[in-house]
Design a protein around this motif. Sequence first.
Motif, PDB file in Angstrom:
ATOM      1  N   ARG A  44       0.860  -1.188   0.000  1.00 39.05           N
ATOM      2  CA  ARG A  44       0.000   0.000   0.000  1.00 39.05           C
ATOM      3  C   ARG A  44       0.890   1.229   0.000  1.00 39.05           C
ATOM      4  N   MET A  80     -16.478 -10.345   7.412  1.00 38.99           N
ATOM      5  CA  MET A  80     -16.822 -10.428   5.983  1.00 38.99           C
ATOM      6  C   MET A  80     -17.189 -11.855   5.556  1.00 38.99           C
ATOM      7  N   GLN A 265     -13.776   3.246  10.893  1.00 36.66           N
ATOM      8  CA  GLN A 265     -13.338   2.996   9.512  1.00 36.66           C
ATOM      9  C   GLN A 265     -14.455   2.411   8.652  1.00 36.66           C
ATOM     10  N   TYR A 266     -15.334   1.594   9.257  1.00 33.12           N
ATOM     11  CA  TYR A 266     -16.496   1.082   8.526  1.00 33.12           C
ATOM     12  C   TYR A 266     -17.274   2.250   7.926  1.00 33.12           C
ATOM     13  N   SER A 274     -20.496   3.516  -0.844  1.00 34.09           N
ATOM     14  CA  SER A 274     -21.732   2.776  -1.164  1.00 34.09           C
ATOM     15  C   SER A 274     -22.834   3.750  -1.579  1.00 34.09           C
ATOM     16  N   LEU A 332     -21.132  -1.096 -10.467  1.00 32.04           N
ATOM     17  CA  LEU A 332     -19.807  -0.891  -9.858  1.00 32.04           C
ATOM     18  C   LEU A 332     -18.753  -0.590 -10.927  1.00 32.04           C
ATOM     19  N   ALA A 338     -14.520   4.472  -6.716  1.00 31.86           N
ATOM     20  CA  ALA A 338     -13.149   4.847  -6.362  1.00 31.86           C
ATOM     21  C   ALA A 338     -12.424   5.069  -7.684  1.00 31.86           C
ATOM     22  N   PHE A 446     -12.978  -2.606  -6.585  1.00 35.22           N
ATOM     23  CA  PHE A 446     -12.513  -2.740  -5.204  1.00 35.22           C
ATOM     24  C   PHE A 446     -11.007  -2.937  -5.108  1.00 35.22           C
ATOM     25  N   LEU A 448      -7.560  -5.063  -5.674  1.00 31.90           N
ATOM     26  CA  LEU A 448      -7.359  -6.510  -5.652  1.00 31.90           C
ATOM     27  C   LEU A 448      -6.282  -6.865  -4.634  1.00 31.90           C
ATOM     28  N   CYS A 453     -10.033  -3.883  -1.247  1.00 28.72           N
ATOM     29  CA  CYS A 453     -11.073  -3.405  -0.329  1.00 28.72           C
ATOM     30  C   CYS A 453     -11.432  -4.473   0.696  1.00 28.72           C
ATOM     31  N   PHE A 454     -11.296  -4.127   1.962  1.00 29.07           N
ATOM     32  CA  PHE A 454     -11.668  -5.055   3.031  1.00 29.07           C
ATOM     33  C   PHE A 454     -13.177  -5.298   3.037  1.00 29.07           C
ATOM     34  N   GLU A 462     -24.792  -5.090   0.318  1.00 28.63           N
ATOM     35  CA  GLU A 462     -25.606  -3.863   0.376  1.00 28.63           C
ATOM     36  C   GLU A 462     -26.191  -3.525  -0.989  1.00 28.63           C
ATOM     37  N   MET A 463     -25.349  -3.613  -2.031  1.00 28.31           N
ATOM     38  CA  MET A 463     -25.822  -3.297  -3.391  1.00 28.31           C
ATOM     39  C   MET A 463     -27.000  -4.203  -3.755  1.00 28.31           C
TER      40      MET A 463
HETATM   41  C1  HEM Z   1     -19.208   0.330  -3.288  1.00 29.23           C
HETATM   42  C2  HEM Z   1     -18.535   0.414  -2.182  1.00 29.23           C
HETATM   43  C3  HEM Z   1     -17.031   0.372  -2.058  1.00 29.23           C
HETATM   44  C4  HEM Z   1     -16.060   0.588  -2.998  1.00 29.23           C
HETATM   45  C5  HEM Z   1     -16.243   0.905  -4.486  1.00 29.23           C
HETATM   46  C6  HEM Z   1     -14.781   0.424  -2.338  1.00 29.23           C
HETATM   47  C7  HEM Z   1     -13.547   0.529  -2.960  1.00 29.23           C
HETATM   48  C8  HEM Z   1     -12.330   0.395  -2.326  1.00 29.23           C
HETATM   49  C9  HEM Z   1     -11.056   0.500  -2.979  1.00 29.23           C
HETATM   50  C10 HEM Z   1     -10.837   0.754  -4.462  1.00 29.23           C
HETATM   51  C11 HEM Z   1     -10.100   0.319  -2.041  1.00 29.23           C
HETATM   52  C12 HEM Z   1      -8.577   0.334  -2.278  1.00 29.23           C
HETATM   53  C13 HEM Z   1      -8.178  -1.048  -2.765  1.00 29.23           C
HETATM   54  C14 HEM Z   1      -6.734  -1.218  -3.165  1.00 29.23           C
HETATM   55  O1  HEM Z   1      -5.893  -0.395  -2.803  1.00 29.23           O
HETATM   56  O2  HEM Z   1      -6.451  -2.234  -3.856  1.00 29.23           O
HETATM   57  C15 HEM Z   1     -10.763   0.097  -0.778  1.00 29.23           C
HETATM   58  C16 HEM Z   1     -10.119  -0.116   0.421  1.00 29.23           C
HETATM   59  C17 HEM Z   1     -10.765  -0.348   1.608  1.00 29.23           C
HETATM   60  N1  HEM Z   1     -12.122  -0.467   1.797  1.00 29.23           N
HETATM   61 FE1  HEM Z   1     -13.557  -0.272   0.387  1.00 29.23          FE
HETATM   62  N2  HEM Z   1     -15.001   0.132  -1.022  1.00 29.23           N
HETATM   63  C18 HEM Z   1     -16.359   0.086  -0.809  1.00 29.23           C
HETATM   64  C19 HEM Z   1     -17.010  -0.212   0.378  1.00 29.23           C
HETATM   65  C20 HEM Z   1     -16.381  -0.505   1.564  1.00 29.23           C
HETATM   66  C21 HEM Z   1     -17.051  -0.860   2.793  1.00 29.23           C
HETATM   67  C22 HEM Z   1     -18.569  -1.036   2.944  1.00 29.23           C
HETATM   68  C23 HEM Z   1     -16.078  -1.026   3.742  1.00 29.23           C
HETATM   69  C24 HEM Z   1     -16.177  -1.417   5.199  1.00 29.23           C
HETATM   70  C25 HEM Z   1     -17.078  -2.111   5.713  1.00 29.23           C
HETATM   71  C26 HEM Z   1     -14.797  -0.794   3.101  1.00 29.23           C
HETATM   72  C27 HEM Z   1     -13.581  -0.890   3.742  1.00 29.23           C
HETATM   73  C28 HEM Z   1     -12.359  -0.698   3.130  1.00 29.23           C
HETATM   74  C29 HEM Z   1     -11.083  -0.760   3.844  1.00 29.23           C
HETATM   75  C30 HEM Z   1     -10.900  -1.004   5.339  1.00 29.23           C
HETATM   76  C31 HEM Z   1     -10.085  -0.541   2.892  1.00 29.23           C
HETATM   77  C32 HEM Z   1      -8.575  -0.514   3.135  1.00 29.23           C
HETATM   78  C33 HEM Z   1      -8.041  -1.925   3.079  1.00 29.23           C
HETATM   79  C34 HEM Z   1      -6.567  -2.007   3.400  1.00 29.23           C
HETATM   80  O3  HEM Z   1      -5.892  -1.008   3.330  1.00 29.23           O
HETATM   81  O4  HEM Z   1      -6.095  -3.106   3.692  1.00 29.23           O
HETATM   82  N3  HEM Z   1     -15.011  -0.487   1.781  1.00 29.23           N
HETATM   83  N4  HEM Z   1     -12.135   0.138  -0.975  1.00 29.23           N
END
Ligand code: HEM
Length: 517
Positions: A44, A80, A265-266, A274, A332, A338, A446, A448, A453-454, A462-463
């Motif tokens: 990261r 999850m 963070q959630y 979302s 999506l 994102a 999300f 990879l 994305c966690f 949700e979607m």
């Molecule tokens: C449509 C909804 C969402 C989209 C499009 C999205 C997209 C993303 C993307 C693109 C990343 C970065 C991934 C990467 O660097 O490879 C990310 C990271 C993350 N997302 Fe989501 N996300 C969504 C919903 C959520 C939800 C609902 C949660 C929590 C419940 C969440 C928690 C996180 C966390 C904690 C990270 C950081 C993970 C890490 O650094 O290890 N996301 N998300």
Amino acid sequence: MDAAAKQLGPIAQIRISFLYTLVIVTDYQETESILQVRHADFDRAEANARFFRQLLPTGQISQITGPMWKHHRRIIGPAMTSKHLSLTTPRANEAVMNLIELFKLKASKAGGRSFESEGDMTSATMDAICGMAFGSSWHILGGIKEQIQMLESAPTGHLGDAVFRTTRPDIADATWYIFEAVPITVPFPAIIDFFTSLSPTYRRHSRTVRSYLKSRLDESREKIKAIGSEAAMDLVDNTLDMMVARESRAEDWMPDNEMIDEVLQYLVAGTETSGATLTWFLKYMTNSPSIQRKLRDHIIARKPQLQDRQPTFEDLNAATLPYLEAVVYETLRLSRTAGGYAREAKKDVTVLGHRIPKGTTVVFTTATGTEDLSTPTAAPYLPNAAPAGTDALIRQTEALADVRYDPSAARKIGYWAAGTGHLFDPERWMTSKGEFDPYAGPSMPFGLGQRGCFGKNLAVLEMRLFMAQLSLAFFFGPVPETMNSTEFFETVANHPRQSYIRPMSWECAEAQAQVLA
Ligand code: HEM
């Protein structure tokens, strides 16, 4: 960034300042390999992680991969799993039901006029995420409904729309305030963070939110003590209770401030993303009446019982409702909530034949899902044409036009037909047998790999819940051209500039269609 990526090809270098250079990679296969396989070479990006450090000093999202990140992932990871998501589904359904009631009420007060939807969608996702994160919501939608019930009718806005001015509970406003301070779209985030940390308003709102979450944590400890932690593991319907139930095991213990960061963070990572994605969904539906009809008919044909009761986690899956899954994936893919994500080279590495020095930030854009630059039939790159207005920032790497996807290489993911990437077309995810194919073509909403994305599983759930139930409840009628722009603006997420909708019952839509026929 997208324009640069499109014009410069599969790999390009952007000089942000004399000290800071980014590399953009848009080749789908190379992106997959870096994110999913090359963990020893990439982590990261520090530049990305530090955006969130002021708000969530110890959250996963603020950390580079190391013992603390692994500890957090291990403890919160079960949130999850299908088992836990199934237990939390009723929490999200409460928000969906409230949203449906709110839209009905707004539609009646609007008297046929359109109204903006994004505020309601983010309030709905905040209610849903709060419910799933710590077991109860702030009832934002309920409060909005009460305010609207008092209205005779809504005032008319400058575009002829119905305008609803409502307020949210203080705790929700405080949370939005601290979210909006995340310095994601500014050139010098560290400096902005420094000034933010000195701001009395920021500190007050941050204290309000954190002390609220601390009180939830204390209540959760009382609850789990009464049930017993082993028994609780099979019952808990929210993530905070789950973490508390696990903390009795020494290796799963986490200090209070770290637990609070994970729960907050959630909300930070899950609400705006979302909410924006679902707002795009409403826009796509508004502009695709035949897709709306197909989706509704599909759900009624495959799961007629969903007309009379709320869906469970088990009801909504790709095998039972493949077309719903296709609509989820297509939303999506196209909304690209994102805009991109980043990694940092941990050592000197080679990407697409180019040496990249240790410490370089490598950026991937979700546009690879709409403009698959590795498609053999894609338009040729224009290696010498920097996008207008960015010349000063962009320096091309040497002769990169020849670095193309090798068609003989094995590739699991298919291709989108050339020139169709910008269209909203759920059929692209369907096979000729009417099944959903997750590998039909490129899309990485999300990210990879281990730092993807966690919350992906929760977000997809949700979607499905929102899209299925909104589709059964409403037909989204056409809105005037002046309210139907496809422009977007970027914060943590890509938001549509206009989000007008005109929901009506299906009976009303059918009656109108007959009059017009
Ligand atoms: C449509 C909804 C969402 C989209 C499009 C999205 C997209 C993303 C993307 C693109 C990343 C970065 C991934 C990467 O660097 O490879 C990310 C990271 C993350 N997302 Fe989501 N996300 C969504 C919903 C959520 C939800 C609902 C949660 C929590 C419940 C969440 C928690 C996180 C966390 C904690 C990270 C950081 C993970 C890490 O650094 O290890 N996301 N998300």
